[in-house]
Design an enzyme around this catalytic site. Sequence first.
Site, PDB file in Angstrom:
ATOM      1  N   ARG A 106      60.585 -28.760  71.501  1.00 50.10           N
ATOM      2  CA  ARG A 106      59.477 -29.291  70.791  1.00 50.10           C
ATOM      3  C   ARG A 106      58.844 -30.629  71.052  1.00 50.10           C
ATOM      4  O   ARG A 106      58.390 -31.609  70.539  1.00 50.10           O
ATOM      5  CB  ARG A 106      59.691 -29.175  69.223  1.00 50.10           C
ATOM      6  CG  ARG A 106      59.919 -27.903  68.948  1.00 50.10           C
ATOM      7  CD  ARG A 106      59.692 -27.777  67.385  1.00 50.10           C
ATOM      8  NE  ARG A 106      60.003 -26.529  67.036  1.00 50.10           N
ATOM      9  CZ  ARG A 106      61.159 -25.929  66.683  1.00 50.10           C
ATOM     10  NH1 ARG A 106      62.240 -26.722  66.659  1.00 50.10           N
ATOM     11  NH2 ARG A 106      61.104 -24.579  66.545  1.00 50.10           N
ATOM     12  N   LYS A 128      45.644 -34.316  76.322  1.00 47.22           N
ATOM     13  CA  LYS A 128      45.222 -32.774  76.198  1.00 47.22           C
ATOM     14  C   LYS A 128      46.305 -32.130  77.350  1.00 47.22           C
ATOM     15  O   LYS A 128      46.379 -32.783  78.539  1.00 47.22           O
ATOM     16  CB  LYS A 128      43.779 -32.765  76.718  1.00 47.22           C
ATOM     17  CG  LYS A 128      42.942 -33.026  75.544  1.00 47.22           C
ATOM     18  CD  LYS A 128      41.404 -32.477  76.064  1.00 47.22           C
ATOM     19  CE  LYS A 128      40.682 -32.761  74.586  1.00 47.22           C
ATOM     20  NZ  LYS A 128      39.220 -32.547  75.045  1.00 47.22           N
ATOM     21  N   GLU A 170      33.412 -38.761  86.043  1.00 49.76           N
ATOM     22  CA  GLU A 170      33.838 -38.806  84.871  1.00 49.76           C
ATOM     23  C   GLU A 170      33.786 -40.224  84.541  1.00 49.76           C
ATOM     24  O   GLU A 170      33.776 -40.823  83.292  1.00 49.76           O
ATOM     25  CB  GLU A 170      35.633 -38.329  84.916  1.00 49.76           C
ATOM     26  CG  GLU A 170      35.564 -37.023  85.095  1.00 49.76           C
ATOM     27  CD  GLU A 170      35.396 -36.016  83.577  1.00 49.76           C
ATOM     28  OE1 GLU A 170      34.980 -36.715  82.663  1.00 49.76           O
ATOM     29  OE2 GLU A 170      35.310 -34.952  83.918  1.00 49.76           O
ATOM     30  N   LYS A 202      38.101 -45.093  76.660  1.00 51.04           N
ATOM     31  CA  LYS A 202      38.593 -43.820  76.313  1.00 51.04           C
ATOM     32  C   LYS A 202      39.842 -43.902  75.239  1.00 51.04           C
ATOM     33  O   LYS A 202      39.783 -43.181  74.157  1.00 51.04           O
ATOM     34  CB  LYS A 202      39.244 -42.853  77.776  1.00 51.04           C
ATOM     35  CG  LYS A 202      39.850 -41.666  77.028  1.00 51.04           C
ATOM     36  CD  LYS A 202      40.049 -40.526  78.005  1.00 51.04           C
ATOM     37  CE  LYS A 202      40.467 -39.349  77.304  1.00 51.04           C
ATOM     38  NZ  LYS A 202      41.002 -38.378  78.197  1.00 51.04           N
ATOM     39  N   GLU A 212      40.073 -34.491  68.204  1.00 47.27           N
ATOM     40  CA  GLU A 212      38.746 -34.075  68.631  1.00 47.27           C
ATOM     41  C   GLU A 212      38.174 -33.565  67.358  1.00 47.27           C
ATOM     42  O   GLU A 212      37.388 -32.237  67.520  1.00 47.27           O
ATOM     43  CB  GLU A 212      38.739 -33.358  69.724  1.00 47.27           C
ATOM     44  CG  GLU A 212      37.441 -33.296  70.468  1.00 47.27           C
ATOM     45  CD  GLU A 212      37.363 -32.750  71.816  1.00 47.27           C
ATOM     46  OE1 GLU A 212      38.216 -32.786  72.557  1.00 47.27           O
ATOM     47  OE2 GLU A 212      36.250 -31.775  71.947  1.00 47.27           O
ATOM     48  N   ARG A 216      35.789 -38.048  69.450  1.00 48.48           N
ATOM     49  CA  ARG A 216      36.407 -37.641  70.772  1.00 48.48           C
ATOM     50  C   ARG A 216      35.137 -36.769  71.416  1.00 48.48           C
ATOM     51  O   ARG A 216      35.380 -36.529  72.711  1.00 48.48           O
ATOM     52  CB  ARG A 216      37.841 -37.097  70.832  1.00 48.48           C
ATOM     53  CG  ARG A 216      38.338 -36.853  72.055  1.00 48.48           C
ATOM     54  CD  ARG A 216      39.761 -36.609  72.029  1.00 48.48           C
ATOM     55  NE  ARG A 216      40.334 -36.318  73.295  1.00 48.48           N
ATOM     56  CZ  ARG A 216      41.550 -36.360  73.604  1.00 48.48           C
ATOM     57  NH1 ARG A 216      42.433 -36.620  72.779  1.00 48.48           N
ATOM     58  NH2 ARG A 216      41.983 -36.250  75.009  1.00 48.48           N
ATOM     59  N   ASN A 220      32.831 -35.267  75.881  1.00 49.89           N
ATOM     60  CA  ASN A 220      32.197 -34.138  76.387  1.00 49.89           C
ATOM     61  C   ASN A 220      30.922 -34.229  77.125  1.00 49.89           C
ATOM     62  O   ASN A 220      30.210 -33.275  77.606  1.00 49.89           O
ATOM     63  CB  ASN A 220      32.060 -32.985  75.512  1.00 49.89           C
ATOM     64  CG  ASN A 220      33.722 -32.592  75.033  1.00 49.89           C
ATOM     65  OD1 ASN A 220      34.542 -32.437  75.776  1.00 49.89           O
ATOM     66  ND2 ASN A 220      33.687 -32.463  73.472  1.00 49.89           N
ATOM     67  N   HIS A 223      29.650 -32.016  80.113  1.00 46.59           N
ATOM     68  CA  HIS A 223      30.538 -31.004  80.121  1.00 46.59           C
ATOM     69  C   HIS A 223      30.117 -29.584  79.567  1.00 46.59           C
ATOM     70  O   HIS A 223      30.484 -28.550  80.251  1.00 46.59           O
ATOM     71  CB  HIS A 223      31.629 -31.417  79.383  1.00 46.59           C
ATOM     72  CG  HIS A 223      32.821 -32.336  80.482  1.00 46.59           C
ATOM     73  ND1 HIS A 223      32.157 -33.601  80.512  1.00 46.59           N
ATOM     74  CD2 HIS A 223      33.849 -32.340  80.899  1.00 46.59           C
ATOM     75  CE1 HIS A 223      33.206 -34.267  81.272  1.00 46.59           C
ATOM     76  NE2 HIS A 223      34.369 -33.436  81.252  1.00 46.59           N
ATOM     77  N   HIS A 227      30.442 -27.184  82.575  1.00 45.53           N
ATOM     78  CA  HIS A 227      31.476 -26.061  82.436  1.00 45.53           C
ATOM     79  C   HIS A 227      30.765 -24.817  82.948  1.00 45.53           C
ATOM     80  O   HIS A 227      31.212 -23.915  83.576  1.00 45.53           O
ATOM     81  CB  HIS A 227      31.861 -25.855  81.052  1.00 45.53           C
ATOM     82  CG  HIS A 227      33.075 -27.067  80.932  1.00 45.53           C
ATOM     83  ND1 HIS A 227      33.599 -27.356  79.664  1.00 45.53           N
ATOM     84  CD2 HIS A 227      33.922 -27.635  81.784  1.00 45.53           C
ATOM     85  CE1 HIS A 227      34.463 -28.094  79.840  1.00 45.53           C
ATOM     86  NE2 HIS A 227      34.967 -28.410  81.154  1.00 45.53           N
ATOM     87  N   HIS A 239      34.657 -29.611  89.284  1.00 52.00           N
ATOM     88  CA  HIS A 239      34.411 -30.237  87.800  1.00 52.00           C
ATOM     89  C   HIS A 239      33.512 -31.322  87.838  1.00 52.00           C
ATOM     90  O   HIS A 239      32.540 -31.453  87.237  1.00 52.00           O
ATOM     91  CB  HIS A 239      35.718 -30.339  87.337  1.00 52.00           C
ATOM     92  CG  HIS A 239      35.631 -30.893  85.859  1.00 52.00           C
ATOM     93  ND1 HIS A 239      35.288 -30.148  84.635  1.00 52.00           N
ATOM     94  CD2 HIS A 239      35.642 -31.979  85.290  1.00 52.00           C
ATOM     95  CE1 HIS A 239      35.336 -30.790  83.794  1.00 52.00           C
ATOM     96  NE2 HIS A 239      35.498 -32.159  84.133  1.00 52.00           N
TER      97      HIS A 239
HETATM   98  N1  GLY Z   1      38.534 -35.066  79.109  1.00 58.39           N
HETATM   99  C1  GLY Z   1      38.024 -35.254  77.561  1.00 58.39           C
HETATM  100  C2  GLY Z   1      38.980 -35.454  76.761  1.00 58.39           C
HETATM  101  O1  GLY Z   1      40.239 -35.904  77.150  1.00 58.39           O
HETATM  102  O2  GLY Z   1      38.831 -35.451  75.479  1.00 58.39           O
END
Ligand code: GLY
Length: 330
Positions: A106, A128, A170, A202, A212, A216, A220, A223, A227, A239
Amino acid sequence: MSIEFTFSRPDVFTTVRTVSSVESIDVIPDFLIVDSEVKKIYKNRLPSCDFEVILTGGETSKTPETLEKLWLNMSQADLRRDSRVVIIGGGSVCDVGAFAVSTWKRGIQLTLVPTTLLCMVDASLGGKTAVNIAGKKNQAGTVYPASEIVICSEFLQSLPLSEMKNGLAEALKTAVIGDRQIINYLKEKEYNKAVSACLVVKGRIVEADLEENGERRLLNLGHTIGHCIEAISNMDISHGAAVAMGIPMAAKIGGNTDFAAELTEVAHELGLETAIPKEITLQEIHKHLESDKKSTSAGRIWIIPQGWENCVQLLLDRTTEKELLKKAWQ
Ligand code: GLY
């Protein structure tokens, strides 16, 4: 540089520090996951460890099979709750490796050493993790911030141009969201400064909204269309290249044509292409938008840049989205 981020969950924090060369990456792993290309280039200049798994970079490694391989190796290494896994690689290796770490007992100690610009400016921070399922990107994942990120810009010297462009896109996104100065650092090739500035922007966002649910989503930017472009091209368009096309398009969707033109110019100055290939039709875009993870029955939230450091979230129902996209596409 050393920056500390404390997230909205008080038990979670990340320290980011910069080192000047590969030899100075002062980490002591109990288990090491490393990208095969990075291993080939930097060999024994990298930190060593008795338990090491080498993974191929890129989306093809982000599978449940890789997860299982990592878990089996972690079991052989008898990793405990206080053991530390160090991952040295780009976004894909970090995504799948961190997923394995987040679920082993965990969650055990995690250090990320990003080796691509994209991973340095974006993917490494914010927790993420993901694998792809049945060819669809990032379908399964966790949110598990690394406790430590070590930035070593020496890795950028061996990065192919196409990979560099992924990171530049990015970084452009981050500049539009929160710090215009990043563009100057990029133009001057002052990568340590650019990476730090991106991480500050960030970090500010993910500290406030790790899961998110609000701010957050700004990350995007570019994106939603990006995407779709990636998927329609069967990943022939990378990407970052797709995100670079998506950023000015998002400004156009918001009706901000002057700013879209300015963003296009800046992207070109950074060596990024912004024209969406003619083969990609609006009809295909609409079809792919429906598989966007963030779609709801009410519509989709678009991130619209209105000017530097000024992006808004706009929930567009499907009819309005169709109208605005048609207008922006012309
Ligand atoms: N790459 C976008 C984020 O980490 O939310």
